[in-house]
Design a protein around this motif. Sequence first.
Motif, PDB file in Angstrom:
ATOM      1  N   VAL A 136       0.851  -1.186   0.000  1.00 24.25           N
ATOM      2  CA  VAL A 136       0.000   0.000   0.000  1.00 24.25           C
ATOM      3  C   VAL A 136       0.889   1.238   0.000  1.00 24.25           C
ATOM      4  O   VAL A 136       2.064   1.179   0.358  1.00 24.25           O
ATOM      5  N   THR A 137       0.313   2.366  -0.384  1.00 21.61           N
ATOM      6  CA  THR A 137       1.072   3.609  -0.404  1.00 21.61           C
ATOM      7  C   THR A 137       1.556   3.988   0.995  1.00 21.61           C
ATOM      8  O   THR A 137       0.903   3.723   1.996  1.00 21.61           O
ATOM      9  N   TRP A 138       2.702   4.652   1.018  1.00 23.31           N
ATOM     10  CA  TRP A 138       3.359   5.054   2.253  1.00 23.31           C
ATOM     11  C   TRP A 138       2.492   6.026   3.054  1.00 23.31           C
ATOM     12  O   TRP A 138       1.891   6.950   2.497  1.00 23.31           O
ATOM     13  N   ARG A 139       2.446   5.823   4.364  1.00 24.84           N
ATOM     14  CA  ARG A 139       1.641   6.676   5.251  1.00 24.84           C
ATOM     15  C   ARG A 139       2.134   8.122   5.317  1.00 24.84           C
ATOM     16  O   ARG A 139       1.410   8.995   5.829  1.00 24.84           O
TER      17      ARG A 139
ATOM     18  N   ARG B 242      -3.099  -0.419   6.999  1.00 19.63           N
ATOM     19  CA  ARG B 242      -2.351  -0.904   8.160  1.00 19.63           C
ATOM     20  C   ARG B 242      -3.311  -1.409   9.233  1.00 19.63           C
ATOM     21  O   ARG B 242      -3.112  -2.480   9.804  1.00 19.63           O
TER      22      ARG B 242
ATOM     23  N   HIS C 156      -3.199   9.180  -0.279  1.00 20.96           N
ATOM     24  CA  HIS C 156      -2.194   8.127  -0.153  1.00 20.96           C
ATOM     25  C   HIS C 156      -1.949   7.800   1.320  1.00 20.96           C
ATOM     26  O   HIS C 156      -1.847   6.632   1.704  1.00 20.96           O
ATOM     27  N   GLU C 157      -1.846   8.831   2.123  1.00 21.34           N
ATOM     28  CA  GLU C 157      -1.539   8.621   3.533  1.00 21.34           C
ATOM     29  C   GLU C 157      -2.707   7.965   4.260  1.00 21.34           C
ATOM     30  O   GLU C 157      -2.514   7.037   5.062  1.00 21.34           O
TER      31      GLU C 157
ATOM     32  N   GLU D 140       4.924  -0.826   2.480  1.00 22.38           N
ATOM     33  CA  GLU D 140       4.432   0.394   1.867  1.00 22.38           C
ATOM     34  C   GLU D 140       5.345   0.844   0.728  1.00 22.38           C
ATOM     35  O   GLU D 140       6.561   0.697   0.804  1.00 22.38           O
TER      36      GLU D 140
ATOM     37  N   ASP E  66       3.479   9.782   2.456  1.00 22.30           N
ATOM     38  CA  ASP E  66       3.814   9.992   1.059  1.00 22.30           C
ATOM     39  C   ASP E  66       3.669  11.442   0.611  1.00 22.30           C
ATOM     40  O   ASP E  66       4.204  11.828  -0.418  1.00 22.30           O
TER      41      ASP E  66
ATOM     42  N   GLY F 227      -2.864   4.358   3.338  1.00 16.52           N
ATOM     43  CA  GLY F 227      -1.837   3.609   4.048  1.00 16.52           C
ATOM     44  C   GLY F 227      -2.231   3.303   5.481  1.00 16.52           C
ATOM     45  O   GLY F 227      -2.075   2.175   5.957  1.00 16.52           O
TER      46      GLY F 227
END
Length: 252
Positions: free
Chosen positions: A151-154, A169, A161-162, A181, A156, A165
């Motif tokens: 998944v996209t970075w928390r 999680r 995106h966040e 991520e 980002d 993420g």
Amino acid sequence: MTSTGETVPRIRGDGQAESAWRSSSWLGALPRRDARDALRSVSRLVVVSPHPDDETLGCGGLIAEAAALGVPVEVISVTDGEACYADDPAWPSDRARAVRRRELQRALTTLGVAPAALTILDVGDGRVGERETELAVVLAPLLAADDVVLVTWRFDGHPDHEATGRATRAAASSVGARVMEYPVWAWHWLDPEQGDPRMQGAVAWQLSASARAAKRVALEAFESQLARDGGAPILPDHVMARFGRDFEVLLP
């Protein structure tokens, strides 16, 4: 990806040139792992994407590697990216939604993912943050304990995106699935020499030539993001240059 909701000032201007990343001592020092060797032991790969194209930009090579190895791959698209050109009357949300769904399906087919393996949640482009708790509840039954979830970075730099993420999680934790991520917009604003302390443990997953080729072709499917009559596209050439590397970065 979408331009809607970009209140985070990190995503502005042209961002970091790929030439700076090519000479980055920080990026060059990341541990390397062969993607195929790592994926052989995965029971199922689940990729969660805020908008159509994020999955291909951030981990399209890994998707292609997994599919080529016979690892089951599921893709969950949280939104349709329908607000990509919200201020352009030529791109009403209904048109953008339909176009971007078709583009996503073409891209995933190129990467080796069957149409039946795509789930579209239509949470609302630019609204993921306000529906984050709901999203975690919806995602949980779509995951299993032995999944590897990307998944996209928390952190980002893009609110959708966040929030995606964080929600992923939470959902994965509730079922015991492993999460990693992938950055997308982070390559725009990160300092190539300093990186970010929140990226501790990042690993560069080395891609095969065939996976890189599949990713390159898959990215071409997102025509609406690569060019736009009368306005700037979401993914101009200087942005796309960041996603032609022979590796993809994952964070634990």
